[in-house]
Enzyme design. Structure first.
Site, PDB file in Angstrom:
ATOM      1  N   CYS A  90       0.889  -1.173   0.112  1.00  0.00           N
ATOM      2  CA  CYS A  90       0.050   0.082   0.105  1.00  0.00           C
ATOM      3  C   CYS A  90       0.795   0.981   0.118  1.00  0.00           C
ATOM      4  CB  CYS A  90      -1.081  -0.217   1.101  1.00  0.00           C
ATOM      5  SG  CYS A  90      -2.485   1.241   1.002  1.00  0.00           S
ATOM      6  N   HIS A 175      -3.637  -5.236   0.203  1.00  0.00           N
ATOM      7  CA  HIS A 175      -3.010  -6.052   1.531  1.00  0.00           C
ATOM      8  C   HIS A 175      -3.275  -7.547   1.396  1.00  0.00           C
ATOM      9  CE1 HIS A 175      -2.651  -2.264   3.610  1.00  0.00           C
ATOM     10  NE2 HIS A 175      -3.643  -1.873   2.968  1.00  0.00           N
ATOM     11  N   GLU A 177      -1.515  -9.109   3.151  1.00  0.00           N
ATOM     12  CA  GLU A 177      -1.174  -9.581   4.559  1.00  0.00           C
ATOM     13  C   GLU A 177      -2.529  -9.680   5.347  1.00  0.00           C
ATOM     14  OE1 GLU A 177      -1.355  -5.519   5.307  1.00  0.00           O
ATOM     15  OE2 GLU A 177      -1.133  -6.676   3.422  1.00  0.00           O
TER      16      GLU A 177
END
Length: 233
Positions: A90, A175, A177
């Site tokens: 990001c 994202h 993760e």
């Protein structure tokens, strides 16, 4: 011991599902908190094999308001020059793009919520192929593809969702993760942004996270292992 340093901008945007992969590979994980001074010195002293630049609510170009971003840009440029592994997520991806001379600017619309990414031909042959699952999008800025970078993924809202520079540098606008059980911290920390985003609600974000997060965690760990294998060559 192999070490990964993660630059964290807000407490709840951490390594998420990536941290388990790193620890299982005996990679020591250290967080460096942005804006608390001596960032360059902390990272230089550790000389980590991996640098991971995490997300944050500020823009990559807001260096006047947030001078520590200049330090991060200098650190990224130095690692790129030495071809040392850098992963940006990001804001981290936007900082890599800026460090490579690309324009970073507001996107046509904010992209917040779960959805797929469309892989390019190069992306389909990359570690991103492991992410056969909706991912979490949470950004309002975008960037031009850096010169010499390989385009890996896009969405209708954001043409540049992922790019690579060689095998050691990777930028992800989304994202991978993304948290599962920790999504409440995101919903609290981004409460104002959610309230101002048309068509976005806490209830839908929570429901979609419960629907997709476990699958993404499995897929993202496979993705990260593939990227780490390539970055270490």
């Amino acid at each position: 011991m192999t070490e990964a340093v993660a630059i964290r901008h807000v407490a709840f945007e951490d390594l998420g599902s990536f941290e388990q992969v790193l620890r299982e590979r005996d990679i020591d994980v250290t967080y460096v908190e942005a804006g608390r001074g001596w960032l360059l010195e902390q990272v230089a002293w550790r000389s980590p094999q991996f640098l991971i630049v995490l997300g944050g609510p500020m823009g990559a170009g807001e260096t006047d308001a947030y001078p520590f971003l200049e330090e991060e840009l200098a650190l990224i440029r130095a690692r790129l020059a030495r071809e040392e592994p850098v992963l940006g997520i990001c804001l981290g991806a936007q900082l890599i793009a800026a460090a490579l001379g690309s324009k970073v600017c507001p996107a046509e619309a904010k992209e917040i919520g779960w959805g797929p990414v469309e892989l390019s031909e190069a992306g389909a042959g990359s570690p991103l192929a492991e992410l056969d699952s909706p991912v979490l999008h949470w950004h309002g800025d975008t960037f031009d593809l850096p010169a010499g970078a390989t385009h890996l993924a896009s969405t209708p809202v954001c043409a540049n969702q992922a790019f690579a520079v060689g095998s050691s540098t990777l930028g992800l606008q989304f994202h991978a993760e993304a948290p599962g059980n920790d999504i409440e911290s995101w919903l609290i920390g981004h409460a104002h942004e959610i309230s101002q985003a048309p068509g976005v609600s806490v209830q839908q974000l929570r429901a979609d996270t419960h629907r997709y997060a476990n699958r993404l965690a499995h897929r993202s760990q496979r993705f990260l292992n593939r990227w780490l294998d390539g970055a270490l060559k």
